[in-house]
Enzyme design. Sequence first.
Site, PDB file in Angstrom:
ATOM      1  N   GLY A   1       0.823  -1.168   0.081  1.00  0.00           N
ATOM      2  CA  GLY A   1      -0.082  -0.001   0.091  1.00  0.00           C
ATOM      3  C   GLY A   1       0.798   1.295   0.194  1.00  0.00           C
ATOM      4  O   GLY A   1       1.256   1.902  -1.046  1.00  0.00           O
TER       5      GLY A   1
ATOM      6  N   CYS B   1     -10.172  22.493  16.918  1.00  0.00           N
ATOM      7  CA  CYS B   1     -10.057  22.767  18.061  1.00  0.00           C
ATOM      8  C   CYS B   1      -9.581  21.563  18.820  1.00  0.00           C
ATOM      9  O   CYS B   1     -10.175  20.951  19.809  1.00  0.00           O
ATOM     10  CB  CYS B   1     -11.370  23.375  18.627  1.00  0.00           C
TER      11      CYS B   1
END
Length: 418
Positions: free
Chosen positions: A275, A342
């Site tokens: 991969g 955040c």
Amino acid sequence: MHDFVYKEKSLYCEDVPVEKIAAEVGTPLYLYSRKTLERHFSVFDGAFRAVPHLTCYSVKACSNIALLRLFARLGAGVDVVSGGEIFRALKAGVPADRIVYSGVGKTRAEIEYALQSDILQFNIESDQELELISRVAAAMGKQARIALRINPDVDPKTHPYISTGLKKNKFGIKIEAAFDEYKKAIGLPGILVTGIACHIGSQITEVTPFVDALKRVRAFVESLAAEGIAVKYLDLGGGLGITYNEETPPHPSEYARAVISEMQGMDCTLILEPGRVIVGNAGALVARVLYTKKSEVKNFIVVDAGMNDLVRPSLYDAFHEIRPVQITDAHEISADIVGPICESGDFLARSRQIADLSQGQLIAVMSAGAYGFSMSSNYNSRPRAAEVLVSGDSFSVIRQRETVEDLVRLESMPDYLK
Ligand SMILES: *Cc1c(COP(=O)(O)O)cnc(C)c1O
């Protein structure tokens, strides 16, 4: 090796200025080079040309159907880990008889879908999964071609989150139990034993762990043969590492040489599931500087890509080289390159020596092709980035940027709120 290069002071992907793509498509965006993708696949696949083999690109590394088709046209099969990935592979035109299906949590619906599609092989990870696959296949009047995924208990010497071949990991069947499991499998009505599989981890930068795993698998295959159980496919999984920073992983040809020599005399078709090594360095995440913040203790460069776009730095403390898209005369500073999310864990790089960037400048987060877009999310209700494939002097959007409408498309109000 990849095809992101500076011409004069401008970063190009193949023959297209990154700046131009960002101006047209917006940021953040994932950028892939066709030339790099094709070269990486061909080099890897070609390294095994001396032996019967099938290179099954691991879809989860980067799952876009355009990439899957690109590889399929070069003769690739795929390694999938969900029904969704089977769907993608078929949609992209990957022949079903080149699909192998791994994963510890295959559901009944996924198993039925895989059988219906007539994939090449299930890589089975537990006794209960073997039983379920047999029941489902028998009920459908079929036989599932299967390999047992053996856990060879070797240390791949990589990050604990991406090490999968140790006894304490959830993957595979421990080698001591696998023998009885094979004997059981050959007696089950819905099962046709075709192979053996292992996959020991990811971002492995030495040949030794692969060779150790293969030695154990080989000894195991020989003990199976002594019992009259023959396997046709030996699936060695993926896991070959790449250079993010200063790692020096073996070249695919070196890896192939070691594997081929260890397999000498075995009568098996080799399956490989690379991969990262194919797509990792073929992709970059392009982002724009929103703000810079400087204090006595820390410099921050706030960009418009965050951990929802590329989670590897936050999740694995992974290093990604960061390049300015335009080289300037600015002096270097040490800065954290952070996103808008955040969370204090939302960073792309920490304490990085980098040219003092200013508002509006573009950066390229390198080596982001693998486990980049495919691991991205909508956290903080951020639409996912666009994906772009460059080929020579042209580029194509292969996944549009999501819109805010996409974010709520599947949501609905209960009656009492209408
Ligand atoms: C993730 C995975 C791969 C690919 O691993 P890379 O490190 O990206 O090469 C191959 N096989 C299986 C079973 C996997 O889970």
